[in-house]
Enzyme design. Structure first.
Site, PDB file in Angstrom:
ATOM      1  N   ASP A  49      62.838 -22.757  81.795  1.00 21.32           N
ATOM      2  CA  ASP A  49      61.742 -22.777  82.754  1.00 21.32           C
ATOM      3  C   ASP A  49      62.192 -22.225  84.113  1.00 21.32           C
ATOM      4  O   ASP A  49      63.190 -22.673  84.670  1.00 21.32           O
ATOM      5  CB  ASP A  49      61.249 -24.225  82.910  1.00 21.32           C
ATOM      6  CG  ASP A  49      59.817 -24.329  83.379  1.00 21.32           C
ATOM      7  OD1 ASP A  49      59.414 -23.543  84.241  1.00 21.32           O
ATOM      8  OD2 ASP A  49      59.105 -25.224  82.888  1.00 21.32           O
ATOM      9  N   THR A  88      53.831 -22.478  84.143  1.00 24.76           N
ATOM     10  CA  THR A  88      54.534 -23.015  82.977  1.00 24.76           C
ATOM     11  C   THR A  88      53.698 -22.969  81.702  1.00 24.76           C
ATOM     12  O   THR A  88      54.163 -22.518  80.653  1.00 24.76           O
ATOM     13  CB  THR A  88      54.975 -24.459  83.249  1.00 24.76           C
ATOM     14  OG1 THR A  88      55.845 -24.456  84.383  1.00 24.76           O
ATOM     15  CG2 THR A  88      55.694 -25.056  82.054  1.00 24.76           C
ATOM     16  N   LYS A 170      59.193 -31.120  79.345  1.00 24.97           N
ATOM     17  CA  LYS A 170      57.779 -31.184  79.733  1.00 24.97           C
ATOM     18  C   LYS A 170      56.899 -31.198  78.491  1.00 24.97           C
ATOM     19  O   LYS A 170      57.159 -30.461  77.527  1.00 24.97           O
ATOM     20  CB  LYS A 170      57.386 -29.971  80.591  1.00 24.97           C
ATOM     21  CG  LYS A 170      58.110 -29.853  81.909  1.00 24.97           C
ATOM     22  CD  LYS A 170      57.632 -28.608  82.664  1.00 24.97           C
ATOM     23  CE  LYS A 170      58.337 -28.435  83.988  1.00 24.97           C
ATOM     24  NZ  LYS A 170      57.888 -27.221  84.717  1.00 24.97           N
ATOM     25  N   ARG A 172      53.844 -29.979  78.213  1.00 22.34           N
ATOM     26  CA  ARG A 172      53.146 -28.699  78.016  1.00 22.34           C
ATOM     27  C   ARG A 172      54.047 -27.645  77.375  1.00 22.34           C
ATOM     28  O   ARG A 172      53.569 -26.783  76.634  1.00 22.34           O
ATOM     29  CB  ARG A 172      52.558 -28.191  79.326  1.00 22.34           C
ATOM     30  CG  ARG A 172      53.509 -28.005  80.499  1.00 22.34           C
ATOM     31  CD  ARG A 172      52.690 -27.682  81.762  1.00 22.34           C
ATOM     32  NE  ARG A 172      53.469 -27.509  82.967  1.00 22.34           N
ATOM     33  CZ  ARG A 172      53.780 -28.479  83.815  1.00 22.34           C
ATOM     34  NH1 ARG A 172      53.395 -29.723  83.553  1.00 22.34           N
ATOM     35  NH2 ARG A 172      54.460 -28.219  84.917  1.00 22.34           N
ATOM     36  N   ASP A 298      63.371 -25.391  86.534  1.00 24.84           N
ATOM     37  CA  ASP A 298      62.108 -25.380  87.265  1.00 24.84           C
ATOM     38  C   ASP A 298      62.049 -26.516  88.282  1.00 24.84           C
ATOM     39  O   ASP A 298      61.652 -26.311  89.430  1.00 24.84           O
ATOM     40  CB  ASP A 298      60.945 -25.500  86.288  1.00 24.84           C
ATOM     41  CG  ASP A 298      59.596 -25.304  86.952  1.00 24.84           C
ATOM     42  OD1 ASP A 298      59.319 -24.175  87.416  1.00 24.84           O
ATOM     43  OD2 ASP A 298      58.822 -26.272  87.031  1.00 24.84           O
ATOM     44  N   HIS A 302      61.829 -25.713  92.280  1.00 22.86           N
ATOM     45  CA  HIS A 302      60.785 -26.231  93.164  1.00 22.86           C
ATOM     46  C   HIS A 302      61.371 -27.120  94.265  1.00 22.86           C
ATOM     47  O   HIS A 302      60.967 -27.033  95.424  1.00 22.86           O
ATOM     48  CB  HIS A 302      59.772 -27.044  92.358  1.00 22.86           C
ATOM     49  CG  HIS A 302      58.816 -26.226  91.571  1.00 22.86           C
ATOM     50  ND1 HIS A 302      58.012 -25.258  92.129  1.00 22.86           N
ATOM     51  CD2 HIS A 302      58.519 -26.228  90.242  1.00 22.86           C
ATOM     52  CE1 HIS A 302      57.265 -24.704  91.199  1.00 22.86           C
ATOM     53  NE2 HIS A 302      57.559 -25.272  90.029  1.00 22.86           N
ATOM     54  N   ASP A 343      59.426 -18.888  80.798  1.00 21.90           N
ATOM     55  CA  ASP A 343      57.965 -18.925  80.914  1.00 21.90           C
ATOM     56  C   ASP A 343      57.465 -18.190  82.145  1.00 21.90           C
ATOM     57  O   ASP A 343      56.312 -17.788  82.221  1.00 21.90           O
ATOM     58  CB  ASP A 343      57.481 -20.372  80.949  1.00 21.90           C
ATOM     59  CG  ASP A 343      58.169 -21.196  82.028  1.00 21.90           C
ATOM     60  OD1 ASP A 343      59.227 -20.777  82.552  1.00 21.90           O
ATOM     61  OD2 ASP A 343      57.659 -22.292  82.341  1.00 21.90           O
ATOM     62  N   HIS A 344      58.325 -18.003  83.121  1.00 17.87           N
ATOM     63  CA  HIS A 344      58.006 -17.282  84.360  1.00 17.87           C
ATOM     64  C   HIS A 344      59.276 -17.193  85.184  1.00 17.87           C
ATOM     65  O   HIS A 344      60.301 -17.802  84.850  1.00 17.87           O
ATOM     66  CB  HIS A 344      56.907 -17.994  85.163  1.00 17.87           C
ATOM     67  CG  HIS A 344      57.190 -19.440  85.437  1.00 17.87           C
ATOM     68  ND1 HIS A 344      58.140 -19.872  86.345  1.00 17.87           N
ATOM     69  CD2 HIS A 344      56.670 -20.572  84.894  1.00 17.87           C
ATOM     70  CE1 HIS A 344      58.185 -21.184  86.365  1.00 17.87           C
ATOM     71  NE2 HIS A 344      57.312 -21.647  85.479  1.00 17.87           N
ATOM     72  N   HIS A 488      56.203 -20.576  92.247  1.00 20.00           N
ATOM     73  CA  HIS A 488      55.976 -19.334  91.507  1.00 20.00           C
ATOM     74  C   HIS A 488      54.472 -19.224  91.304  1.00 20.00           C
ATOM     75  O   HIS A 488      53.697 -19.875  91.978  1.00 20.00           O
ATOM     76  CB  HIS A 488      56.726 -19.365  90.175  1.00 20.00           C
ATOM     77  CG  HIS A 488      56.531 -20.647  89.421  1.00 20.00           C
ATOM     78  ND1 HIS A 488      55.449 -20.883  88.603  1.00 20.00           N
ATOM     79  CD2 HIS A 488      57.263 -21.790  89.397  1.00 20.00           C
ATOM     80  CE1 HIS A 488      55.515 -22.094  88.103  1.00 20.00           C
ATOM     81  NE2 HIS A 488      56.609 -22.685  88.569  1.00 20.00           N
TER      82      HIS A 488
END
Length: 557
Positions: A49, A88, A170, A172, A298, A302, A343-344, A488
């Protein structure tokens, strides 16, 4: 969209409310079809992530563990999450479906549905909003919003003895990579791993939670700072938060500190290793699928940004943890093929970027938020300002209040577009009508226009009445705070570009610098195991992983 894909969408939706059910998938091969003679017995897809192509390039020379192994395989340093909504949930939805968010239906982490029968109209991508959670303020995790099957589901449809397992930090990520037909699904929640409502934690998940509990209860010392990370260690202040010198010392009882540290990735990989044993993955006659998403990158990106000591330590630990994971698989004699991607990407906090040759980096103006926009537009149209426009931030999808007459809605959208385009931080505003009229983009993703990037994220039943794209280096986070100083989600390549690394024992490695897409992963892996599917099943294409004149795609590329 082809008839075959329409049928797949309908059948995926039909099974979406039963996460562990096994509905038939139209267009999938018959169960009697055999895997390819040289198919790996275990296919592993790893998503890191917020692991941008920039981070991969920045630290590549320092890799000595798992990332070094993957970099000896087929390396695509310019993979693209080609859509504009670089979050995400959309990103994970592309990796094992082979389809862009416009077709997966996962347009963002959240969207607003003013028709839902509850006060809160924001819908989370991995929830069943029609059901009340047992605990107030919680939600029922579900994969129901994903419109299409994943590769693991397709493999199970072809070979019912195959296993489809997913684990992540996560929910998701687990659900978007695992899909509707999944044998085991785990993700981190609160103080340990959990699973879908109605399913029980397996023995290995319980054991992993017990091991994690001991670490959290006892605490843990700070990580050592690798020598090459020393230049990154420098305090930078963003609002009330100072970052740049952290080393992830864990205080006893601090479950959140465990989550926002490299320890979370190690726990996920440890659980994945135990699941290989429990489920006997890679030991059957048909290929198994193991999806792993590592979330610490991730959380750290953040909370601390991407250019401090914290991220440097995280990437170092990620490389080490992946090396240990692959070594564990080697000891078990598993014949596996692996792909790693993201994912990004991600972007550092403006306060540090301003000091490092990017003075134009800035935080989005609060004037771009939906409430401020409503206050400016409503009086001129004779409308009530409260809730005229709805969104969850200064960029992305915006909705107009439900119930306005068509003429008033049209006027409100036009006025909002004109207002926003006059502001210096806005790059583009596209209406739903403009996006619907735009053909799905083709060709190299690095050449797509802004509207084409937004089109790849547009799914009319869920997308907003218009979408706002900010200019490059404008961060859609007006006010930083603890745990959230950088983000992001932009249409720019620092968020779109991710590495794509394929590896299998004995393969001849090569590097292809030309752009590819994450939607190419599913068809590539499908071909590797000999899964034959109808034409136009995927938005992506098969990537030939043979470095010589032969091809792994079944037909000449």
């Amino acid at each position: 969209m082809s008839l075959a894909r329409n049928a797949l969408l309908a059948l995926a939706l039909a099974g979406a409310t039963m996460p562990f059910s096994q509905p038939a998938l139209a267009g999938s091969p018959a169960p009697a079809a055999a895997p390819a003679a040289n198919a790996p017995r275990l296919v592993i897809a790893i998503a890191v992530d917020q692991f941008s192509a920039d981070l991969f390039a920045q630290y590549r020379a320092q890799f000595t563990g798992g990332l070094a192994r993957l970099a000896s395989g087929a390396v695509f340093p310019a993979g693209f999450q080609s859509h504009a909504a670089t979050e995400t949930c959309p990103g994970h939805s592309t990796i094992l479906t082979g389809m862009r968010p416009a077709h997966t239906g996962i347009i963002a982490n959240t969207w607003i549905d003013q028709s839902v029968a509850r006060a809160k109209k924001t819908v989370y991508c991995a929830e069943d909003e029609t059901r009340a959670a047992p605990v107030a303020g919680d939600y029922v995790a579900s994969v129901g919003h994903l419109l299409v099957p994943t590769l693991g589901e397709r493999i199970k449809a072809a070979w019912p003895t195959s296993r489809n397992i997913a684990v992540s930090g996560k929910d998701r990520a687990t659900l978007m990579m695992g899909g509707h037909r999944i044998d085991q699904a785990y993700w981190w929640k609160g103080k340990g791993f959990t699973t879908l409502e109605g399913a029980s934690l397996g023995k290995t998940a319980i054991e992993e939670n017990e091991a994690v509990d001991k670490v959290i209860a006892a605490g843990a010392p700070a990580y050592d700072l690798p020598g090459y990370c020393a230049p990154r260690e420098r305090a930078v202040t963003a609002g009330t938060v100072t970052v740049g010198t952290g080393r992830f010392a864990l205080s006893p009882g601090d479950a959140n500190g465990f989550r926002v540290s490299p320890r979370l990735d190690r726990a996920v990989l440890d659980l994945a290793t135990k699941l290989v044993d429990e489920q006997k993955l890679g030991q059957g006659k048909t290929p198994d699928m193991l999806a792993i998403s590592l979330s610490a990158n991730d959380f750290i990106g953040h909370g601390y940004g991407t250019e401090g000591s914290e991220m440097c330590i995280q990437v170092h630990q990620l490389d080490s943890a992946l090396g240990e994971f692959f070594a564990a698989l080697d000891r078990r004699g598993v014949d596996y093929a692996v792909v790693l991607t993201a994912d990004h990407g991600g972007f550092d906090m403006p306060e540090r970027l301003n000091q490092q040759a990017l003075p134009q980096a800035a935080r989005a103006d609060k004037a771009l938020l939906a409430d401020a926009l409503s206050e400016r537009i409503a009086p001129a149209l004779g409308l009530e300002a409260k809730g005229l426009f709805l969104s969850d931030g200064p960029a992305g999808d915006f909705w107009v209040r439900k119930g306005l007459p068509a003429a008033q809605k049209t006027a409100a959208v036009a006025a909002a577009k004109a207002d926003l385009l006059a502001r210096s931080q806005v790059a583009a505003v596209f209406t739903a009508e403009e996006l619907a009229a735009t053909p799905m983009p083709k060709g190299s993703p690095d050449t797509w226009s802004l509207i084409e990037r937004a089109r790849a994220s547009f799914y009319a039943p869920r997308s907003g009445d218009f979408v706002v794209l900010l200019k490059r280096a404008v961060v859609a986070l007006p006010v930083p705070g603890p745990g959230y100083v950088a983000t992001h989600g932009s249409p720019w390549d620092y968020d779109r570009r991710v590495p794509m690394l394929f590896w299998r024992k004995g393969m001849t490695g090569f590097e292809q610098p030309s752009p590819v897409e994450t939607v190419d992963i599913a068809p590539t892996l499908a071909a590797l195991v000999g899964l034959k599917l109808p034409a136009n099943t995927f938005d992506g294409r098969c990537l030939d992983l043979d470095a010589g004149p032969d091809t792994t795609c079944g037909v000449e590329p």
